[in-house]
Write an enzyme that holds these catalytic residues in place. Sequence first.
Site, mmCIF file in Angstrom:
data_model
loop_
_atom_site.group_PDB
_atom_site.id
_atom_site.type_symbol
_atom_site.label_atom_id
_atom_site.label_comp_id
_atom_site.label_asym_id
_atom_site.label_seq_id
_atom_site.Cartn_x
_atom_site.Cartn_y
_atom_site.Cartn_z
ATOM 1 N N PHE A 299 -13.711 -29.948 -29.157
ATOM 2 C CA PHE A 299 -15.007 -29.301 -28.847
ATOM 3 C C PHE A 299 -16.738 -30.151 -28.184
ATOM 4 O O PHE A 299 -17.479 -28.965 -28.007
ATOM 5 C CB PHE A 299 -15.394 -28.698 -30.406
ATOM 6 C CG PHE A 299 -15.085 -28.478 -30.926
ATOM 7 C CD1 PHE A 299 -14.955 -27.621 -31.939
ATOM 8 C CD2 PHE A 299 -14.347 -29.028 -32.604
ATOM 9 C CE1 PHE A 299 -14.277 -26.735 -32.366
ATOM 10 C CE2 PHE A 299 -13.199 -29.210 -33.429
ATOM 11 C CZ PHE A 299 -13.692 -27.689 -34.032
ATOM 12 N N THR A 300 -16.184 -30.924 -27.163
ATOM 13 C CA THR A 300 -16.812 -31.247 -26.552
ATOM 14 C C THR A 300 -15.271 -32.104 -25.140
ATOM 15 O O THR A 300 -15.232 -33.034 -25.232
ATOM 16 C CB THR A 300 -16.793 -33.150 -26.840
ATOM 17 O OG1 THR A 300 -17.585 -32.837 -28.292
ATOM 18 C CG2 THR A 300 -18.177 -33.782 -25.284
ATOM 19 N N PRO A 301 -15.356 -30.606 -24.293
ATOM 20 C CA PRO A 301 -14.368 -30.753 -23.352
ATOM 21 C C PRO A 301 -14.486 -32.505 -22.436
ATOM 22 O O PRO A 301 -15.504 -32.235 -22.653
ATOM 23 C CB PRO A 301 -14.638 -30.096 -22.306
ATOM 24 C CG PRO A 301 -14.753 -28.656 -23.571
ATOM 25 C CD PRO A 301 -16.132 -29.504 -24.041
ATOM 26 N N LEU A 302 -13.269 -33.079 -21.818
ATOM 27 C CA LEU A 302 -13.701 -34.019 -20.959
ATOM 28 C C LEU A 302 -14.222 -33.613 -20.410
ATOM 29 O O LEU A 302 -13.919 -32.828 -19.188
ATOM 30 C CB LEU A 302 -12.258 -34.729 -21.161
ATOM 31 C CG LEU A 302 -11.189 -34.897 -22.106
ATOM 32 C CD1 LEU A 302 -9.832 -35.444 -21.859
ATOM 33 C CD2 LEU A 302 -12.243 -36.320 -22.779
ATOM 34 N N TYR B 231 -6.910 -22.931 -40.357
ATOM 35 C CA TYR B 231 -7.211 -22.008 -39.306
ATOM 36 C C TYR B 231 -7.678 -20.869 -39.990
ATOM 37 O O TYR B 231 -6.506 -20.146 -39.669
ATOM 38 C CB TYR B 231 -6.171 -22.752 -37.688
ATOM 39 C CG TYR B 231 -6.028 -23.979 -37.314
ATOM 40 C CD1 TYR B 231 -7.163 -25.068 -38.425
ATOM 41 C CD2 TYR B 231 -5.116 -24.419 -36.696
ATOM 42 C CE1 TYR B 231 -6.485 -25.925 -37.739
ATOM 43 C CE2 TYR B 231 -4.726 -25.316 -36.865
ATOM 44 C CZ TYR B 231 -5.986 -26.796 -36.856
ATOM 45 O OH TYR B 231 -5.783 -27.327 -36.287
ATOM 46 N N PHE C 253 -7.720 -32.870 -30.230
ATOM 47 C CA PHE C 253 -8.769 -33.165 -28.868
ATOM 48 C C PHE C 253 -7.664 -33.741 -27.327
ATOM 49 O O PHE C 253 -8.559 -34.780 -27.002
ATOM 50 C CB PHE C 253 -9.524 -33.719 -29.750
ATOM 51 C CG PHE C 253 -10.301 -33.496 -30.476
ATOM 52 C CD1 PHE C 253 -9.675 -31.780 -30.727
ATOM 53 C CD2 PHE C 253 -11.081 -33.718 -31.534
ATOM 54 C CE1 PHE C 253 -11.038 -31.376 -32.228
ATOM 55 C CE2 PHE C 253 -11.859 -33.359 -32.921
ATOM 56 C CZ PHE C 253 -11.772 -31.865 -32.941
ATOM 57 N N PRO C 254 -6.706 -33.563 -27.106
ATOM 58 C CA PRO C 254 -6.131 -34.245 -25.838
ATOM 59 C C PRO C 254 -7.696 -33.529 -25.095
ATOM 60 O O PRO C 254 -7.368 -34.380 -23.697
ATOM 61 C CB PRO C 254 -4.753 -33.271 -26.018
ATOM 62 C CG PRO C 254 -4.351 -31.979 -25.828
ATOM 63 C CD PRO C 254 -5.701 -32.563 -27.861
ATOM 64 N N LEU C 255 -7.577 -33.502 -24.840
ATOM 65 C CA LEU C 255 -8.922 -32.335 -23.521
ATOM 66 C C LEU C 255 -10.277 -32.750 -24.212
ATOM 67 O O LEU C 255 -11.109 -32.190 -23.715
ATOM 68 C CB LEU C 255 -8.438 -31.074 -23.444
ATOM 69 C CG LEU C 255 -6.929 -30.386 -22.596
ATOM 70 C CD1 LEU C 255 -7.045 -28.743 -22.634
ATOM 71 C CD2 LEU C 255 -6.853 -31.703 -21.578
#
Length: 292
Positions: free
Chosen positions: A224-227, A69, A219-221
């Site tokens: 890069f493609t928010p839920l 990162y 990616f819990p949310l």
Amino acid sequence: MNKTPTNATLGGSFTFPGTPWTIHRIGYGAMQLAGPGVWGPPKNPEGAADVLRAAVAAGVNHIDTSDFYGPHITNQIIQKTLHPYPAGLVIVTKLGARRPADKSWQPATSPQELTQGVHDNLRNLKLDALDIVNYRSMGSIHGPAEGSIAEQVTVLANLKRQGLIRHIGLSNVTATQVAEAQAITEIVCVQNNYNLANRQDDALIDLMASQGIPYVPFFPLGGFTPLQSSTLSAVATRLGATPMQVALAWLLHRSPNILLIPGTSSLAHLRENLAAGQLVLSQQVIAELENR
Ligand SMILES: NC(=O)c1ccc[n+]([C@@H]2O[C@H](COP(=O)([O-])OP(=O)(O)OC[C@H]3O[C@@H](n4cnc5c(N)ncnc54)[C@H](OP(=O)(O)O)[C@@H]3O)[C@@H](O)[C@H]2O)c1
């Protein structure tokens, strides 16, 4: 931790197997602290430091990071902001990739690259030994692909014997690869892509739970493609919560071995995410979310 968690339970607690480290189930993923595209310094360095400080002050004692990162920048921000680290803070980093100048993500899996990666992390985090290193198999970029990881896990196991790594985990792996690695060394966590909309790992989560091993969704949310879904929004409105809080609460309810590392560069979002541990979902709400 020196400070009392302010968000009640921070989702409860879990002990990494074979370690004395009991952490809150809601932690923090540091990837969003780097600049756009996970490259370079953040637009607002003081804001990034504020997020880290607020997370720790609220009781977060599990931070997920990587030298990928920035590269290196996120670890340097963590070090500059939090070192000397508070007692009880577990920092999990990962190896297996590198970021060339074109900003892509390339595998870095040779013994030399893994060893160099450990030394880079030690220097950038200012540590004598890394708490947990996940071997991040590149597979496809956001999903695993079968293939032996024995050589890489053996290199990490040797670095553990040398005292440079305390414990080893895996990321972006299949159940077969977990079993292969467990024949070489103890695996203390598995970090794969999983969330309300992406449930390919349901069986692996249950398998890890049966072995007392934490499963840490990246990616819990939605990453890069928010839920987003009308059900998520409707449930959130009914519960007086936000859709992201519901998505995190669902993960906490999904299995007791799930640990959260939602990523954010925003203090407001951090506070929102940490408060998700207070949200109780009924069986009816869970069924509604799962059958959307
Ligand atoms: N092992 C791996 O291969 C791998 C891959 C990816 C990530 N990770 C780790 O997993 C962590 C989590 O993944 P992630 O950060 O990519 O994705 P994520 O946690 O699913 O989502 C982060 C995104 O959601 C936004 N967000 C966060 N909280 C929000 C809220 N309450 N309301 C609205 N938007 C919100 C963030 O933007 P704002 O900054 O604006 O809040 C960011 O765009 C990373 O930080 C990293 O440590 C590991």
